[in-house]
Design an enzyme around this catalytic site. Structure first.
Site, PDB file in Angstrom:
ATOM      1  N   SER A 142      -1.537   4.756   0.049  1.00 47.37           N
ATOM      2  CA  SER A 142      -1.699   4.646  -1.400  1.00 47.37           C
ATOM      3  C   SER A 142      -1.384   5.983  -2.034  1.00 47.37           C
ATOM      4  O   SER A 142      -1.603   7.043  -1.430  1.00 47.37           O
ATOM      5  CB  SER A 142      -3.136   4.250  -1.752  1.00 47.37           C
ATOM      6  OG  SER A 142      -3.342   4.308  -3.151  1.00 47.37           O
ATOM      7  N   TYR A 155     -12.018   5.492  -1.139  1.00 49.24           N
ATOM      8  CA  TYR A 155     -10.719   4.861  -0.897  1.00 49.24           C
ATOM      9  C   TYR A 155      -9.624   5.919  -0.821  1.00 49.24           C
ATOM     10  O   TYR A 155      -8.756   5.886   0.070  1.00 49.24           O
ATOM     11  CB  TYR A 155     -10.428   3.870  -2.019  1.00 49.24           C
ATOM     12  CG  TYR A 155      -9.131   3.130  -1.882  1.00 49.24           C
ATOM     13  CD1 TYR A 155      -9.023   2.028  -1.039  1.00 49.24           C
ATOM     14  CD2 TYR A 155      -8.011   3.516  -2.621  1.00 49.24           C
ATOM     15  CE1 TYR A 155      -7.821   1.332  -0.928  1.00 49.24           C
ATOM     16  CE2 TYR A 155      -6.815   2.823  -2.512  1.00 49.24           C
ATOM     17  CZ  TYR A 155      -6.728   1.735  -1.662  1.00 49.24           C
ATOM     18  OH  TYR A 155      -5.537   1.062  -1.560  1.00 49.24           O
TER      19      TYR A 155
END
Length: 257
Positions: A142, A155
């Site tokens: 990501s 995350y």
């Protein structure tokens, strides 16, 4: 450009929705048989119904290493492994002390350790069989793992670790001519992206579409959503002979973030 992965086998985690589902569909379109793994058995069955001859579904939690090992023993040699499963904390993380340390564990168990578990379980499958020089591994990272996103620190940190792990694995697999890369999304309209929005204070005053439109305009020079199908196309390219000299890379599809 014609790409065929006919008679090849791939394992995809996080396969039931979003980017993982698009990668499954793209692999099938070029002839791959896919072992689709997800916790959501109902969504997996719907996915299988769309291509019953090309998909084998397995409902399990990648945080459970023993279940992954058992599946790997049944699967046999594979050509490609895609690790797309991930979760967020479900809480707004700006500043990070809005969260408790206990909010990190589930994210690390699935997003990071689930990826590690999957690679450990299926490494024997990648190393066995013929045609080792056509094999590949793709880890979903990501942009959050590259910039230190304040939206969800657990995350963000987990994805940063996934990127580093991809680099380590690429070096380890290189002597076997197996390629390992990370694919890094920006803003993609998925269930996970929506849960990020729902964890933020802005969700009380504006719609998801309003929030996303402003965020994309502020962070992405191309000012548009990235689409799940784009990741399927890149996954196929990286699995094909056209990607035979690409390894250890983090490839962004992020609108220029």
């Amino acid at each position: 450009m014609n790409i065929s992965l006919a008679d090849q086998k791939a394992v995809v985690t996080g396969a039931a929705r979003g980017i993982g589902r698009s990668i499954v569909q793209a692999l099938i379109e070029v002839g791959c048989h896919v072992y689709a793994i997800d916790r959501d058995e109902s969504a997996l069955k719907k996915l299988r119904d769309s291509n019953p001859d090309s998909i084998t579904i397995e409902a399990l939690d990648i945080a459970d290493y023993s279940d992954l090992q058992a599946l790997a023993e049944r699967t046999g040699a594979i050509d490609h492994l895609v690790c797309a499963a991930a979760v967020g904390s479900g809480k707004g993380g700006f500043p990070f002390w809005n969260l408790e340390p206990s909010d990190w564990q589930k994210v690390l168990d699935i997003t990071l350790m689930g990826t590690v578990n999957t690679l450990h379980a299926f490494t024997p499958n990648l190393l066995s069989g013929e045609y080792k020089d056509r094999k590949s591994v793709l880890l979903l990272a990501s942009v959050a793992g590259q910039i230190g996103s304040q939206t969800d620190p657990p995350y963000s940190a987990a994805k940063a670790a996934v990127i580093n792990f991809a680099q380590c694995a690429a070096k380890d697999f290189a002597t076997h001519k197996i390629r390992v890369n990370a694919l890094s999304p920006g803003m993609v309209k998925t269930d996970l992206n929506r849960t990020v929005f729902e964890s933020l204070p802005e969700s009380k005053t504006e719609t998801y579409e309003e929030w996303a439109r402003k965020k994309i305009a502020g962070i992405a020079p191309l000012s548009r959503w990235q689409e799940a199908e784009e990741f399927g196309a890149m996954a196929v390219f990286l699995a094909s002979d056209f990607g035979k000299n690409i390894t250890g890379q983090t490839i962004n599809i992020d609108g220029g973030q």
